[in-house]
Design a protein around this motif. Structure first.
Motif, PDB file in Angstrom:
ATOM      1  N   UNK A  74      -2.124-109.391 -44.351  1.00  9.61           N
ATOM      2  CA  UNK A  74      -3.155-108.531 -44.823  1.00  9.61           C
ATOM      3  C   UNK A  74      -2.949-106.945 -44.763  1.00  9.61           C
ATOM      4  N   UNK A  75      -3.494-106.174 -45.719  1.00 12.39           N
ATOM      5  CA  UNK A  75      -3.155-104.699 -45.843  1.00 12.39           C
ATOM      6  C   UNK A  75      -4.055-104.139 -44.617  1.00 12.39           C
ATOM      7  N   UNK A  76      -3.640-103.138 -44.397  1.00 16.61           N
ATOM      8  CA  UNK A  76      -4.615-102.175 -43.127  1.00 16.61           C
ATOM      9  C   UNK A  76      -5.925-101.804 -43.972  1.00 16.61           C
ATOM     10  N   UNK A  77      -6.895-101.951 -43.311  1.00 21.38           N
ATOM     11  CA  UNK A  77      -8.040-101.829 -43.815  1.00 21.38           C
ATOM     12  C   UNK A  77      -8.505 -99.853 -44.058  1.00 21.38           C
ATOM     13  N   UNK A  78      -7.563 -99.305 -43.232  1.00 18.19           N
ATOM     14  CA  UNK A  78      -7.757 -97.863 -43.505  1.00 18.19           C
ATOM     15  C   UNK A  78      -7.401 -97.430 -44.930  1.00 18.19           C
ATOM     16  N   UNK A  79      -6.681 -98.032 -45.595  1.00 17.08           N
ATOM     17  CA  UNK A  79      -6.300 -98.041 -46.975  1.00 17.08           C
ATOM     18  C   UNK A  79      -7.405 -97.651 -47.747  1.00 17.08           C
ATOM     19  N   UNK A  80      -8.330 -98.558 -47.476  1.00 19.08           N
ATOM     20  CA  UNK A  80      -9.588 -98.340 -48.436  1.00 19.08           C
ATOM     21  C   UNK A  80     -10.861 -97.728 -48.173  1.00 19.08           C
ATOM     22  N   UNK A  81     -10.763 -96.726 -47.118  1.00 15.71           N
ATOM     23  CA  UNK A  81     -11.805 -95.870 -46.392  1.00 15.71           C
ATOM     24  C   UNK A  81     -12.414 -95.115 -47.629  1.00 15.71           C
ATOM     25  N   UNK A  82     -11.544 -94.523 -48.579  1.00 11.80           N
ATOM     26  CA  UNK A  82     -12.191 -93.542 -49.534  1.00 11.80           C
ATOM     27  C   UNK A  82     -12.338 -93.887 -50.764  1.00 11.80           C
ATOM     28  N   UNK A  83     -11.985 -95.294 -50.961  1.00 13.67           N
ATOM     29  CA  UNK A  83     -11.815 -95.951 -52.241  1.00 13.67           C
ATOM     30  C   UNK A  83     -13.538 -96.284 -52.920  1.00 13.67           C
TER      31      UNK A  83
END
Length: 96
Positions: A74-83
């Motif tokens: 799975x991708x790191x959830x921090x990638x989606x914080x500002x999305x």
């Protein structure tokens, strides 16, 4: 008929067309805009057929696309914080 046979036939027809345009130009006169357009168009068609024959003579090499492996982790959830959520907007704002 093969592609080369068809292109050779077209080339012969184009040669005949240019000869006919030359004869017509002698009868009508070469000063008119119409006959110059016909002559120019026939020459362009002949050049295009020549280019087609050259393209058909070169073998086409199919390019094999490079395969990219995608990890199952799975991708790191921090990638989606500002999305933004598609169709919903940003997380801290309300939809209109």
């Amino acid at each position: 008929m093969s592609v080369n046979d068809d292109l050779a036939s077209i080339q012969r027809c184009m040669d005949e067309l240019l000869r006919s345009v030359g004869r017509l130009e002698k009868q009508v006169g070469g000063g008119g805009l119409e006959i110059r357009r016909v002559r120019t168009d026939a020459q362009h068609l002949r050049e295009s057929v020549t280019l087609l024959r050259q393209a058909a003579a070169t073998p086409v090499v199919a390019a094999v696309p490079e395969l990219v492996t995608i990890s199952d982790t799975p991708y790191d959830n921090s990638l989606w914080t500002d999305s933004d959520d598609e169709g919903l907007g940003a997380r801290d704002r309300r939809a209109p």
